[in-house]
Design an enzyme around this catalytic site. Structure first.
Site, PDB file in Angstrom:
ATOM      1  N   GLY A  52       0.771  -1.250   0.000  1.00  0.00           N
ATOM      2  CA  GLY A  52       0.000   0.000   0.000  1.00  0.00           C
ATOM      3  C   GLY A  52       0.794   1.288   0.000  1.00  0.00           C
ATOM      4  CD1 TRP A  54       4.043   2.681  -5.075  1.00  0.00           C
ATOM      5  CD2 TRP A  54       3.001   2.707  -7.054  1.00  0.00           C
ATOM      6  NE1 TRP A  54       4.986   2.475  -6.047  1.00  0.00           N
ATOM      7  CE2 TRP A  54       4.387   2.486  -7.259  1.00  0.00           C
ATOM      8  CE3 TRP A  54       2.155   2.753  -8.157  1.00  0.00           C
ATOM      9  CZ2 TRP A  54       4.938   2.319  -8.548  1.00  0.00           C
ATOM     10  CZ3 TRP A  54       2.692   2.584  -9.434  1.00  0.00           C
ATOM     11  CH2 TRP A  54       4.077   2.378  -9.621  1.00  0.00           C
ATOM     12  CG  ASP A  72      -2.128  -6.931  -4.308  1.00  0.00           C
ATOM     13  OD1 ASP A  72      -1.190  -6.208  -4.695  1.00  0.00           O
ATOM     14  OD2 ASP A  72      -1.994  -8.171  -4.123  1.00  0.00           O
ATOM     15  CG  ASP A  89      -5.747 -13.167 -10.271  1.00  0.00           C
ATOM     16  OD1 ASP A  89      -5.368 -12.468 -11.239  1.00  0.00           O
ATOM     17  OD2 ASP A  89      -5.144 -14.185  -9.899  1.00  0.00           O
ATOM     18  CE  LYS A 154       6.795  -3.893 -10.897  1.00  0.00           C
ATOM     19  NZ  LYS A 154       7.158  -3.899  -9.466  1.00  0.00           N
TER      20      LYS A 154
HETATM   21  C1  LIG Z   1       5.687  -4.827  -6.086  1.00  0.00           C
HETATM   22  S1  LIG Z   1       4.194  -5.248  -5.282  1.00  0.00           S
HETATM   23  C2  LIG Z   1       3.329  -3.716  -5.284  1.00  0.00           C
HETATM   24  C3  LIG Z   1       3.823  -2.755  -4.261  1.00  0.00           C
HETATM   25  C4  LIG Z   1       2.912  -1.539  -4.134  1.00  0.00           C
HETATM   26  N1  LIG Z   1       3.021  -0.669  -5.298  1.00  0.00           N
HETATM   27  C5  LIG Z   1       3.227  -0.712  -2.922  1.00  0.00           C
HETATM   28  O1  LIG Z   1       3.737   0.372  -3.110  1.00  0.00           O
HETATM   29  O2  LIG Z   1       2.972  -1.144  -1.795  1.00  0.00           O
HETATM   30  C6  LIG Z   1       3.368  -6.163  -6.527  1.00  0.00           C
HETATM   31  C7  LIG Z   1       1.968  -6.628  -6.141  1.00  0.00           C
HETATM   32  O3  LIG Z   1       1.363  -7.262  -7.264  1.00  0.00           O
HETATM   33  C8  LIG Z   1       0.403  -8.163  -6.731  1.00  0.00           C
HETATM   34  N2  LIG Z   1      -0.047  -9.106  -7.767  1.00  0.00           N
HETATM   35  C9  LIG Z   1       0.723  -9.923  -8.521  1.00  0.00           C
HETATM   36  N3  LIG Z   1      -0.051 -10.636  -9.365  1.00  0.00           N
HETATM   37  C10 LIG Z   1      -1.339 -10.245  -9.132  1.00  0.00           C
HETATM   38  C11 LIG Z   1      -2.590 -10.605  -9.705  1.00  0.00           C
HETATM   39  N4  LIG Z   1      -2.678 -11.533 -10.679  1.00  0.00           N
HETATM   40  N5  LIG Z   1      -3.705  -9.992  -9.254  1.00  0.00           N
HETATM   41  C12 LIG Z   1      -3.637  -9.052  -8.254  1.00  0.00           C
HETATM   42  N6  LIG Z   1      -2.473  -8.686  -7.669  1.00  0.00           N
HETATM   43  C13 LIG Z   1      -1.344  -9.265  -8.102  1.00  0.00           C
HETATM   44  C14 LIG Z   1       1.148  -8.845  -5.606  1.00  0.00           C
HETATM   45  O4  LIG Z   1       0.252  -9.448  -4.693  1.00  0.00           O
HETATM   46  C15 LIG Z   1       1.939  -7.661  -5.007  1.00  0.00           C
HETATM   47  O5  LIG Z   1       1.270  -7.133  -3.897  1.00  0.00           O
END
Ligand SMILES: C[S@@+](CC[C@H](N)C(=O)[O-])C[C@H]1O[C@@H](n2cnc3c(N)ncnc32)[C@H](O)[C@@H]1O
Length: 201
Positions: A52, A54, A72, A89, A154
């Site tokens: 969280g 961002w 998420d 998802d 990203k």
């Molecule tokens: C690098 S982290 C994000 C960090 C976030 N921007 C922050 O500042 O706290 C990447 C996120 O992508 C989520 N994620 C990956 N695949 C996903 C999917 N198919 N559906 C939803 N979330 C997903 C992961 O659970 C993870 O929390």
């Protein structure tokens, strides 16, 4: 030998000191400085938002008249009054779209994605998964992003990136990439900034 990630690196220490949940916040802060993304009163959709950081920064920038929605598959601890979270998802695009509609969100000013696939250790596989996640974000943006809004995603660079980028160039007016300082040296990640949707891919 590649540098090992240590959770005590300077960015992580700074995040802990400044009360942010993750070091990734400095990526959004830099992107925001370069691209002037966030303004008071905006509605912002943040995909891959856990834990969280961002959302924390976005909530500060958009202020009490703005709204940030974080999606998420991992639960997100409450952040602020102007933040809502959805546990889903992102690749289940229909379910995400209908959840947003149920929440009476019909237009957003900005779509952000810091989604990262679970790493398999095989770069080509991870890179392909990253593109699949990005395509899901684009499908959601196509329905909810207001005309003139921006989308920041990203993506991991690799074999499939060029074809993906060409497709974006054909369907958005303004497409560029940005690499930010807080990205780890050995990471292939890059942020793609899209503005002005021309037509669905
Ligand atoms: C690098 S982290 C994000 C960090 C976030 N921007 C922050 O500042 O706290 C990447 C996120 O992508 C989520 N994620 C990956 N695949 C996903 C999917 N198919 N559906 C939803 N979330 C997903 C992961 O659970 C993870 O929390």
């Amino acid at each position: 030998m590649p540098k090992r990630y240590t959770p005590n690196d300077a960015w992580s220490q700074r995040a802990a000191k400044e009360g942010y949940r993750a070091r990734s916040v400095y990526k959004l802060i830099e992107l925001n400085e370069r691209e002037r993304l966030l303004r008071p009163g905006m509605t912002v959709l943040d995909c891959g938002a856990a834990p969280g950081s961002w959302l924390q920064f976005t909530a500060q920038q958009i202020g009490p008249k703005g709204l940030a929605i974080g999606i998420d598959r991992t639960p997100i601890e409450p952040i602020a009054d102007n933040v809502r979270t959805i546990e889903a998802d992102i690749t289940d695009v229909d379910a995400v779209q209908s959840t947003l509609t149920t929440l009476e969100i019909d237009r957003v000013d900005l779509v952000l994605s810091d989604l990262a696939p679970n790493t398999s250790g095989v770069h080509d596989v991870d890179q392909w998964r990253s593109i699949e996640l990005s395509q899901a974000v684009i499908a959601i943006a196509e329905q909810f992003l207001r005309p003139g809004g921006a989308c920041v995603i990203k993506v991991l660079r690799g074999e499939d990136f060029d074809a993906f980028y060409r497709e974006l160039k054909a369907t958005w007016k303004d497409v560029k990439t940005a690499r930010v300082e807080a990205t780890r040296d050995r990471s292939t990640e890059v942020y793609v900034i899209l503005r002005g949707k021309i037509r669905a891919a």
